[in-house]
Design a protein around this motif. Structure first.
Motif, PDB file in Angstrom:
ATOM      1  N   GLY A 112     -26.595 -49.677  39.399  1.00 44.05           N
ATOM      2  CA  GLY A 112     -27.301 -48.478  38.957  1.00 44.05           C
ATOM      3  C   GLY A 112     -28.671 -48.780  38.391  1.00 44.05           C
ATOM      4  N   GLU A 113     -29.258 -47.777  37.802  1.00 47.25           N
ATOM      5  CA  GLU A 113     -30.605 -47.851  37.238  1.00 47.25           C
ATOM      6  C   GLU A 113     -30.633 -48.835  36.063  1.00 47.25           C
ATOM      7  OE1 GLU A 113     -34.277 -47.763  36.177  1.00 47.25           O
ATOM      8  OE2 GLU A 113     -33.621 -46.754  38.012  1.00 47.25           O
ATOM      9  N   PHE A 116     -31.667 -47.533  32.442  1.00 51.39           N
ATOM     10  CA  PHE A 116     -30.664 -46.692  31.783  1.00 51.39           C
ATOM     11  C   PHE A 116     -29.494 -47.532  31.280  1.00 51.39           C
ATOM     12  CE2 PHE A 116     -26.706 -44.164  32.153  1.00 51.39           C
ATOM     13  CZ  PHE A 116     -26.970 -43.201  31.194  1.00 51.39           C
ATOM     14  N   TYR A 117     -28.919 -48.332  32.166  1.00 51.48           N
ATOM     15  CA  TYR A 117     -27.713 -49.063  31.795  1.00 51.48           C
ATOM     16  C   TYR A 117     -27.973 -50.216  30.835  1.00 51.48           C
ATOM     17  CZ  TYR A 117     -25.089 -46.262  35.075  1.00 51.48           C
ATOM     18  OH  TYR A 117     -24.484 -45.206  35.704  1.00 51.48           O
ATOM     19  N   ALA A 140     -30.228 -54.446  39.890  1.00 58.25           N
ATOM     20  CA  ALA A 140     -29.489 -53.219  39.598  1.00 58.25           C
ATOM     21  C   ALA A 140     -27.990 -53.444  39.418  1.00 58.25           C
ATOM     22  CB  ALA A 140     -29.717 -52.201  40.716  1.00 58.25           C
TER      23      ALA A 140
END
Length: 167
Positions: A112-113, A116-117, A140
Motif C-alpha cells: 500500500g501507500e 500512510f502506512y 510499498a
C-alpha cells in the motif's frame, strides 16, 4: 460512526463501497472470493448513523517462504469519499491490528501507500529480507509486527492466497 466486525448482512454494502472506492470491481470480487472460501481472517466495517457501510478493511492469511507463521495480509482498505480525510482509515487499521493482536497473530503485511502506512508504524518489509511476488513493489510492501519476536529469523517471499493473483 461505529466500527465493528462485519456480519453477513454487510456484504452488499461492502461490495458497493469497494466498487465505488476503487472505481471497478476487482477488489469487490477479491473480497467476495475470499469470503466464499473462508479466507477472511478479519473484516471490519465502519457504518454511519443510518447503518450504511462507509469504511471497510480486510485481513487474510499469508505464508512466508511456504510456511504458515500466523501472519496476515491487509487488503483492501476502503473509505467512502465523503468520509476521507477524517482519520477513518487510520481507525480501521488500528482496530484491525488490535483485534489481530488479541487473536494471537504475529504480523501484518500490506502492499500500500508507504506514506500512510509508515505513519501508522509499518516498516519496509525489505529491511527484514521479506518480499512479495509483484515486481518493483519494494517501497510499498510493508510489515507490522504484532508479536515481539515476529520478525526474528523470518525472511523470504510472502505469498498471499492465489485469489490475489487474479486481480
Amino acid at each position: 460512526m461505529l466500527i465493528r466486525v462485519e456480519i453477513p448482512i454487510d456484504a452488499p454494502g461492502i461490495d458497493a463501497l469497494l466498487r465505488r472506492a476503487f472505481d471497478g470491481d476487482a477488489e469487490a470480487q477479491l473480497v467476495h472470493s475470499l469470503r466464499e472460501d473462508g479466507l477472511l481472517t478479519l473484516g471490519l466495517v465502519a457504518t454511519d448513523d443510518e447503518g450504511q457501510v462507509v469504511g471497510y478493511i480486510a485481513f487474510s492469511p499469508v505464508d512466508i517462504a511456504g510456511e504458515d507463521r500466523q501472519w496476515v495480509g491487509l487488503a483492501p482498505l476502503a473509505v467512502d469519499a465523503p468520509f476521507r480525510g477524517q482519520g477513518l482509515g487510520k481507525q480501521l487499521v488500528y482496530e484491525g491490528l488490535d483485534s489481530l493482536n488479541e487473536f494471537g497473530y504475529a504480523a501484518v503485511v500490506v502492499l500500500g501507500e508507504p506514506g500512510f502506512y509508515s505513519h501508522l508504524g509499518f516498516k519496509k518489509a525489505a529491511q527484514f529480507d521479506l518480499y512479495c511476488r509483484w515486481p518493483e513493489t519494494e517501497n510499498a510492501f510493508l510489515v507490522y509486527p504484532l508479536a515481539e519476536e515476529a520478525l526474528a529469523g523470518i525472511s523470504g517471499r510472502v505469498d498471499y492466497h492465489e485469489h490475489f493473483n487474479h486481480f
